[in-house]
Each structure stands twice: as C-alpha cells, then as structure tokens.
Design an enzyme around this catalytic site. Sequence first.
Site, PDB file in Angstrom:
ATOM      1  N   CYS A 158      18.562 -61.706 -23.417  1.00 34.73           N
ATOM      2  CA  CYS A 158      18.061 -60.964 -22.266  1.00 34.73           C
ATOM      3  C   CYS A 158      18.590 -59.541 -22.406  1.00 34.73           C
ATOM      4  CB  CYS A 158      18.586 -61.628 -20.993  1.00 34.73           C
ATOM      5  SG  CYS A 158      18.251 -60.681 -19.520  1.00 34.73           S
ATOM      6  N   CYS A 217      19.985 -56.162  -6.049  1.00 36.48           N
ATOM      7  CA  CYS A 217      20.246 -55.970  -7.477  1.00 36.48           C
ATOM      8  C   CYS A 217      21.334 -54.927  -7.717  1.00 36.48           C
ATOM      9  CB  CYS A 217      18.955 -55.543  -8.165  1.00 36.48           C
ATOM     10  SG  CYS A 217      19.188 -55.136  -9.892  1.00 36.48           S
TER      11      CYS A 217
HETATM   12  S1  SF4 Z   1      16.245 -52.883  -9.112  1.00 37.33           S
HETATM   13 FE1  SF4 Z   1      14.647 -54.470  -9.193  1.00 37.33          FE
HETATM   14  S2  SF4 Z   1      13.354 -53.851 -10.925  1.00 37.33           S
HETATM   15 FE2  SF4 Z   1      15.287 -52.748 -11.141  1.00 37.33          FE
HETATM   16  S3  SF4 Z   1      16.565 -54.022 -12.493  1.00 37.33           S
HETATM   17 FE3  SF4 Z   1      17.038 -54.578 -10.385  1.00 37.33          FE
HETATM   18  S4  SF4 Z   1      15.692 -56.325  -9.933  1.00 37.33           S
HETATM   19 FE4  SF4 Z   1      14.874 -55.307 -11.760  1.00 37.33          FE
END
Ligand code: SF4
Length: 349
Positions: free
Chosen positions: A104, A118
């Site tokens: 990955c 995230c």
């Molecule tokens: S912000 Fe959203 S699109 Fe960007 S790496 Fe994180 S999960 Fe993926």
Amino acid sequence: MKQDILDKSPEEITDILKQIGEPSFRGKQLLNWLYRGTKSFEDMTNLPKHTRIKLKERYMIGRVKQIKKMTSDNSDTIKYLCLLHDSNIIECVVMRYDYGNTLCLSTQVGCRMGCSFCESTRQGLIRNLEVGEMVGQVLMVNADLGEAEKRNIRNVVLMGSGEPLDNYDNVVKFLNLIHDPNTLNISFRNITLSTCGLVPRMRELADMDMPITLAVSLHAPNDESRRRIMPVASAYSVREVVEAAKYYFERTGRRVSFEYSLMEGVNDGVEQAEELGRLLEDFPCHVNIIPINTIEGAPYRRSPEVRIQLFEKSLRSAGIQVTRRRELGHEIGGACGQLKRGYVDTLQR
Ligand code: SF4
C-alpha cells in the site's frame, strides 16, 4: 539537482540512451538493472563504461530512503517510513497474504481532500509525489524483503497518503510503468486505486484502457452525512459518484468496490446500512467495511462489535456483497498517517 532516472518511462529511457549514442537494446539492459534494485550506474557492468559515466553525470537512482520499519506482532504487516530528498516523510505498508505480498503506497505528501477521519490531511497537501518516488517505494520494499522471501511485491494498492486522482498524470504514468514487462511486470488486475470520488477523473480513468480495480471511499449513504465527514461531498454528490463508478464498471468490466469506514454513532446505524443497500441496488459491486482504529485525540471511535455485525448483516440482506477488511497491525499504527505522526512527534519532543 540531478534528475531521478526512476521518473522515466521505458520509452524515455530508450531516448536517453539514444541521445548518448547507444543502441535501443541498451534500454532493456538499463531497465533490468534498475528494476532489480541496482543503486549505482557503476555496477551496471554490461553497459559500456563511458555510458555509465554519462548516465551518472546526468541522473541519480532513487530518492526514497527507508528510515524506520515496524513489524506487527504476527509479522503479517510491515510499515515503513521513508525520507524523501527534500526531507519530507511518507509511509507505505506491506501486507502479507497467502497469495503474495501487497504494498500500500503513498501518492502525495499530505492530502488536500480534508476527510475528517484521516491523519494524512491534517497539514493539507504538501506536494505531489514524482513518478520515481512511487516506483522508489516499491523498489525499497522489494530490496528490504530481499531474496530470502522470493516473493517480491506482486500487488499494489494506492491507498497510502494522498488522493491518487489528484496527482493524475504522475499516477497514470507510474501504473503504466510498473505494468511494463521490462520493469516490474505487475498486472493491472493486481493494482487497486482508491479515490474519495473525484468524479471527472474517475470517468477519465475509465477511458484509459487500464483495467485496474477502483475502490471508492464512500463512507456514507447520502450527501448530508457524507458532507459532514468528507468535504469532497460538496463538490460531487453521492449519486454522481455512484454513476461514475457504474461508468467505470461498464468501460473496464472491473467490479468496483466501495470502502465504508465504520465510526461509532456517525455512519454505523442499521438505517444507514439499509440506505446504502438501496443506493447500490442492482449494481454488481462490492462493499468493504472497515471498522476504524480509534486514534488518540481524534473525534471518532471504533464501532462496537455488535453494531459492526448488524451493519454487515443488514447490507447482506439487501443483496450486497460485503467483506470486512482485515484489520492491520493496530500496534504499529495501522491507520493511514498514524506511524508518521508518531515519528514526527518523537522528533519534536
Ligand atoms: S484525506 Fe481523504 S482522500 Fe486524502 S488521504 Fe485521507 S482519506 Fe484519502
């Protein structure tokens, strides 16, 4: 600074050699050395000495350096932190499956998509990765797994930090490059690209004659709840994303998978599972449910097991194919961005 020769496609490599007066078969020789992991032009002993000198004057080989490696307790996940030439840090993860090793990898330093769950987006987008920096992650890992494993990376997943379709040209060039029989010869079918749903780019990719698997990060069954966790939902509606996924399936024949990270009290209710079931009705796709790891300081918590199972059951009853993604090495910071944050925190202490 010298250019990284790993940025170059096989055709560009042949042209480079032509420009220094070498016949085209030297291109294959050079590619063979590069993709076996050779790090110095001097070691490419079947190339004439003057050619090696000229290459060395103009190019370097690879800009990705391993600075930290963490292996999960059961050894089935290895996470790497990598240093780039400008001191930026990225991460990539190897997952060991019975059918082979999967890597990955990251496509950007940071990300500007702003998904609220995230870690990779906290500082926004710092920059796109160059083609050679994506290739470099594969070669670095191959070198680390080494001869002992005899199972180099055969599957690539673009799901590390960054939105791959936001670095479109470099990502497409990278995928074509690692697919080439003279480099890593990785089948398109063994490549998965994950997107948060950049609709025009999804459609463009569908027309590229590159039958990779598309994984769409959906994470919510309607616009209102998706907008709360993913800013991209203000640009493209859930319907538009699903329509683009259908177009991808029609053009490539590849079944699309939808990623759905379960967060307690946010998107893990039975009514949301039912709504998702209705949204994907009659579309031969796949839903991957991913119970999130609870991250210290982050606003989301992992769904309790009973809610995860109810969600899964409800989707199945709607006739949707569902898998629950294997949970990767919690103890090594399995979620995207966690290891990097831990490392940077140590430097700052
Ligand atoms: S912000 Fe959203 S699109 Fe960007 S790496 Fe994180 S999960 Fe993926």
